[in-house]
Design an enzyme around this catalytic site. Structure first.
Site, PDB file in Angstrom:
ATOM      1  NE  ARG A  21     -64.682 -60.271  52.055  1.00 18.84           N
ATOM      2  CZ  ARG A  21     -65.306 -60.300  50.880  1.00 18.84           C
ATOM      3  NH1 ARG A  21     -66.525 -60.752  50.785  1.00 18.84           N
ATOM      4  NH2 ARG A  21     -64.693 -59.861  49.807  1.00 18.84           N
ATOM      5  NE  ARG A  25     -72.815 -59.379  50.824  1.00 17.55           N
ATOM      6  CZ  ARG A  25     -72.370 -59.396  49.569  1.00 17.55           C
ATOM      7  NH1 ARG A  25     -72.977 -58.698  48.654  1.00 17.55           N
ATOM      8  NH2 ARG A  25     -71.326 -60.136  49.245  1.00 17.55           N
ATOM      9  NE  ARG A  34     -73.576 -53.487  51.805  1.00 19.04           N
ATOM     10  CZ  ARG A  34     -74.455 -53.499  50.822  1.00 19.04           C
ATOM     11  NH1 ARG A  34     -75.743 -53.512  51.099  1.00 19.04           N
ATOM     12  NH2 ARG A  34     -74.050 -53.468  49.571  1.00 19.04           N
ATOM     13  CG  ASP A  71     -62.734 -54.262  49.815  1.00 19.70           C
ATOM     14  OD1 ASP A  71     -63.431 -55.242  50.110  1.00 19.70           O
ATOM     15  OD2 ASP A  71     -62.078 -54.195  48.752  1.00 19.70           O
ATOM     16  CE1 TYR A 147     -61.199 -57.611  42.298  1.00 20.51           C
ATOM     17  CE2 TYR A 147     -59.275 -58.130  43.646  1.00 20.51           C
ATOM     18  CZ  TYR A 147     -60.570 -58.400  43.246  1.00 20.51           C
ATOM     19  OH  TYR A 147     -61.246 -59.458  43.773  1.00 20.51           O
TER      20      TYR A 147
END
Ligand code: CP3
Length: 340
Positions: A21, A25, A34, A71, A147
């Protein structure tokens, strides 16, 4: 490439480092792109912008490898599942897959629709310095299945685990479908120019040992073996999170074992260090403090040595509010302390 040499246990001038990662952010430059894209999935689907954020951590932190910005959930998305990222909740699928009929409705060839990923790879590989590696990735079949069945992140995995014990035939059919899609997707990533691949089994620890091997690891190493037969020069990294208790049973043809922060690295070294290069495993929360970072790095390097057999990484992904300065400090420290 230092990173690729290290994956094959060759001599390198220092221990390479990248961070799971690493694009995200905590980087103001990421937030700028973004915000321009509007939302996360639009960013993933825009090759120029996705390439830009893939390159940012290499430029800003001087890590030895870029990881493709995308992702793991783009595979179920392109199988036709309806994916949203909700504030404070993370990913949500409004149409989870729980029956054979649900499974039959899924599109079998999501790799054909993931062209934006291959475009991103081509742009990145053109712009990335020659000595830096580009890592492609996918979710592992088990983690993707959690998921797809739960419909969202879960603490208990109650729905999918119930299916494992009550309808194993359905579960295996799901795992086979996802496994085949991952193989085809990773082949296309490799053909587009990635230099290594990592497969994330983030929720491996949700299953008891026997069931993890049956529904998780066996499918994961099937993908790894498929890739190694076709692309022996492309390192395959497997990252099953939270299975320190299962290390004696780890098998398969792959190059690098990703050690998560909850697995003591001395234990991983004793059990797997001769067979696989180890990657990891500093607890990411240490990055909030320079002192804690230094202590974490020294401990890991003391165990793994400044020598072939180790790639430095965090033991899981970076947090969105980590100080960038500390991430830079980590990269410098690992390079300095392992120079040989
Ligand atoms: O820098 C990199 O590592 C490359 C990009 C990358 C992302 N996700 C970007 C991302 C990678 C390799 C992933 C993998 C991923 N995605 C995993 C496996 C790794 C792990 O962390 O265990 C998992 C389980 C996912 C699923 C996922 N995607 C979740 C649970 C979330 C929400 C959590 C969050 O941080 O908001 C995402 C969204 C996501 N994926 C973001 C990023 C940068 C945040 C999106 C944003 O708000 O900009």
């Amino acid at each position: 490439m230092v990173f690729i040499d290290a994956c094959f246990r060759k001599k390198t001038p220092y221990t390479p480092i990248w961070m799971m990662r690493q694009a995200g952010r905590y980087l103001p430059q990421y937030m700028e792109v973004r915000n321009k894209a509007g939302d996360f999935l639009t960013l993933c689907k825009n090759p120029a912008m996705a390439a830009e954020v893939t390159l940012q951590p290499v430029e800003i932190l001087d890590v030895d490898a870029a990881i493709l910005f995308s992702d793991i959930l783009v595979i179920p998305l392109e199988m036709g599942m309806d994916l949203r990222f909700e504030k404070g909740e993370g990913p949500v699928f409004s149409n989870p897959v729980r029956t054979m009929e649900d499974l039959e409705r899924l599109y079998d060839y999501p790799e054909e629709r993931l062209t934006y990923v291959y475009e991103t790879i081509k742009i990145v590989r053109k712009k990335l310095p020659k000595e830096k590696a580009l890592i492609g990735f996918s979710g592992a079949p088990w983690t993707l299945a959690t998921y797809m069945v739960e419909g969202r992140g879960s603490k208990t995995y109650a729905t999918i685990k119930k299916l494992i014990y009550t309808d194993p035939a359905f579960m295996h059919a799901l795992m086979v479908k996802v496994t085949e899609a991952i193989k085809a997707y990773l082949v296309k990533q490799i053909e587009s120019g990635v230099n290594a691949v990592q497969i994330f089994d983030s929720w491996a620890s949700a299953l008891e040992k026997e069931k993890y091997f049956e529904f998780g690891w066996d499918y994961l190493v099937d993908i790894a073996q498929f890739l190694k037969e076709r692309y022996p020069h492309i390192p395959v990294i497997l990252f099953p999170k939270g299975i320190a208790g299962y290390l004696d049973d780890i098998y398969g043809k792959f190059d690098v074992f990703g050690v998560d922060w909850s697995t003591p690295i001395d234990l991983a070294k004793a059990k797997l260090g001769e067979k696989y290069v180890l990657q990891g495993n500093m607890e990411p929360t240490r990055l909030y403090s320079k002192e804690a970072t230094k202590e974490g790095v020294e401990k890991i390097i003391e165990i793994m040595g400044a020598k072939p057999g180790h790639i430095f990484n965090l033991g899981h992904g970076m947090f969105p509010d980590l100080p960038v300065e500390n991430a830079k400090y980590l990269v410098e420290l690992v390079h300095d302390l392992t120079r040989r």
